[in-house]
Design a protein around this motif. Structure first.
Motif, PDB file in Angstrom:
ATOM      1  N   TYR A 175      -3.110  -9.726 -14.513  1.00 42.81           N
ATOM      2  CA  TYR A 175      -2.435  -9.213 -13.422  1.00 42.81           C
ATOM      3  C   TYR A 175      -2.958  -9.827 -11.974  1.00 42.81           C
ATOM      4  N   SER A 176      -4.135  -9.993 -11.798  1.00 42.49           N
ATOM      5  CA  SER A 176      -4.671 -10.574 -10.739  1.00 42.49           C
ATOM      6  C   SER A 176      -4.320 -11.887 -10.494  1.00 42.49           C
ATOM      7  N   SER A 196      -0.041 -11.884  -9.983  1.00 41.30           N
ATOM      8  CA  SER A 196       0.368 -10.999  -8.717  1.00 41.30           C
ATOM      9  C   SER A 196       0.172 -11.837  -7.589  1.00 41.30           C
ATOM     10  N   THR A 197      -0.964 -12.537  -7.241  1.00 42.92           N
ATOM     11  CA  THR A 197      -0.995 -13.657  -6.181  1.00 42.92           C
ATOM     12  C   THR A 197       0.147 -14.472  -6.137  1.00 42.92           C
ATOM     13  N   ALA A 236      -6.257  -6.546 -16.474  1.00 47.02           N
ATOM     14  CA  ALA A 236      -6.674  -6.977 -15.058  1.00 47.02           C
ATOM     15  C   ALA A 236      -6.640  -8.343 -14.542  1.00 47.02           C
ATOM     16  N   ALA A 241      -2.853  -4.260  -7.043  1.00 52.53           N
ATOM     17  CA  ALA A 241      -4.276  -4.737  -6.654  1.00 52.53           C
ATOM     18  C   ALA A 241      -5.215  -3.936  -6.148  1.00 52.53           C
ATOM     19  N   TYR A 244     -12.071  -9.997 -18.170  1.00 47.63           N
ATOM     20  CA  TYR A 244     -11.090 -10.235 -17.022  1.00 47.63           C
ATOM     21  C   TYR A 244     -11.346 -11.927 -16.887  1.00 47.63           C
ATOM     22  N   LEU A 251      -6.821  -2.505  -9.238  1.00 49.02           N
ATOM     23  CA  LEU A 251      -7.834  -3.195  -9.451  1.00 49.02           C
ATOM     24  C   LEU A 251      -9.295  -3.240  -8.769  1.00 49.02           C
ATOM     25  N   MET A 288      -6.804  -5.499  -2.866  1.00 47.52           N
ATOM     26  CA  MET A 288      -8.340  -5.527  -3.645  1.00 47.52           C
ATOM     27  C   MET A 288      -9.268  -5.138  -2.984  1.00 47.52           C
TER      28      MET A 288
END
Length: 441
Positions: free
Chosen positions: A107-108, A111-112, A104, A11, A50, A14, A135
């Motif tokens: 993944y964003s 990942s959360t 990105a 993060a 994104y 990113l 982030m």
């Protein structure tokens, strides 16, 4: 929590990659022999990729295991940054930024969700705070450092730094990340159906306009500072620090303000109005624009906290869909904003005028927001916001005896109360923290 720290490294990368290009535009343009406005389109394609990548991947690859998809997304992101560092010209650079942006975005989102799943319900908020803190730290700490590195070496060295950080995170996750439980997929039809919701659409529309104004302007902060205050290419880093420090303050303070006041509609009004004033003051302050940058960063990062609370309160039964739609609107707005700003510069508009144009867009959003709020107050109907610490997954229920909200000022004030009250952030707050470029931790 050690596994969540690995997600945090990704993060951080990113956050660095998403915003560092704003400080490198003049350098990149000079190296590639192009204009700043054209070089700025690399931010446009990154944020556009994104915005659209996560919804598309969620619909097309819903059966793939989250761990494998998360690793693949980080690999694509890292590959895109490596290709960016090697790009010989503008066309190759734009293509590489699109690849990095697609990785990105996926993944964003993943990942959360992975952080929340790995930490468990009792530590979910802390885990989400770590990932979102990564982030924001990438923006606040990484962007100025990346600009300084580019000033002493080249912008390609900065991109190799981003690539290296992504590779470290990828290896660490490949070795240490366990399998992550999959969540039930949300059909694309349900995602698109939120667009027709008359209560969700004004909130998402305001997020879009706010991103067009704030993130679009940030893309061209370096030429704006040069045009209005004579700030050179090597002097941009302190101004980026000011914006980032403001962002940290805004993201930290917004959550407690929402919890203590509960007046989310009023809070959004104040934040957007502050954003308009701060951006409009930039050209007038010139090289002394540090206070305006701090206020702008604080308002921009704080803006989405009450926005996400509003979405959960309006449509708690499908809050995940509404928040995902809001997230896409943010990054789409960033792409549109940077594209429009680049177009304005290419047709001869002075960079000094961009903050006023951005303030105008934010002002339009503020007017629409206030009009929608008055329409809801005048239209009556029952309060669709629950009290107490109820789950965001449960259906909304009106306050007992609320009746028509517009008929009683005290009842109308209660209608604005956010889910969970002053101390009941719980699961609602954890879910609010998971989406958007202005996440709070």
């Amino acid at each position: 929590m050690r596994k969540v720290w690995l997600l945090m490294v990704g993060a951080f990368t990113l956050g660095l990659d998403a915003y560092v290009m704003a400080g490198l535009l003049p350098v990149v343009a000079g190296d590639l022999g192009t204009t700043v406005s054209l070089a700025g389109q690399m931010v446009t394609v990154f944020t556009l990729a994104y915005a659209v990548s996560a919804p598309l991947v969620a619909g097309l690859l819903s059966g793939v295991r989250p761990r494998a998809l998360l690793l693949a997304a980080l690999a694509v992101f890292t590959l895109g940054n490596g290709l960016t560092a090697l790009a010989p010209g503008l066309g190759a650079l734009l293509a590489a930024r699109a690849v990095a942006g697609a990785g990105a975005g996926v993944y964003s989102a993943l990942s959360t969700a992975a952080a929340a799943s790995l930490a468990g319900p009792e530590r979910r908020g802390r885990a989400l705070a770590l990932v979102m803190g990564g982030m924001s730290s990438g923006t606040v700490l990484g962007v100025p450092l990346g600009v300084l590195l580019a000033g002493h070496t080249s912008w390609r060295a900065t991109m190799w730094l981003v690539t290296g950080l992504g590779a470290v995170a990828l290896v660490g996750l490949a070795v240490g990340l366990p399998e992550v439980p999959a969540e039930p997929p949300v059909p694309m039809r349900a995602r698109l159906g939120a667009l027709a919701d008359r209560k969700v659409l004004p909130v998402v529309g305001l997020s879009f306009l706010g991103a067009v104004a704030s993130l679009g302007l940030y893309t061209y902060l370096a030429p704006v500072l040069h045009s209005s205050g004579g700030v050179g290419e090597g002097q941009v880093a302190p101004y980026l620090w000011a914006w980032g420090i403001g962002g940290v303050l805004g993201s930290v303070l917004a959550g407690p303000l929402v919890d203590r006041t509960g007046r989310v509609t009023l809070l959004v009004t104040v934040i957007v109005a502050t954003l308009v004033v701060a951006m409009g003051a930039l050209p007038l302050l010139g090289a002394a624009a540090f206070p305006a940058l701090v206020v702008w960063g604080a308002a921009g990062w704080a803006f989405q906290v009450p926005q996400q609370h509003r979405l959960l309160a309006l449509r708690a039964e499908r809050g995940t869909v509404a928040l995902a739609l809001n997230n896409s609107a943010l990054y789409l707005g960033s792409a549109v904003g940077s594209a429009l700003a680049g177009l304005a510069l290419s047709v001869g508009l002075a960079a000094r005028a961009l903050p006023w144009a951005a303030a105008g867009v934010a002002l339009v959003g503020l007017v629409l927001h206030v009009s929608a709020a008055r329409g809801r107050a005048g239209g009556g109907g029952s309060c669709g916001v629950r009290g107490g610490g109820g789950s965001a997954r449960s259906s909304p229920r009106p306050f007992r005896g609320a009746g028509n909200c517009a008929s009683n000022p005290r009842r109308a004030a209660r209608c604005e109360r956010v889910p969970g009250g002053r101390g009941g952030r719980g699961r609602d707050a954890a879910r609010v923290s998971t989406l958007g470029p202005y996440e709070h931790s």
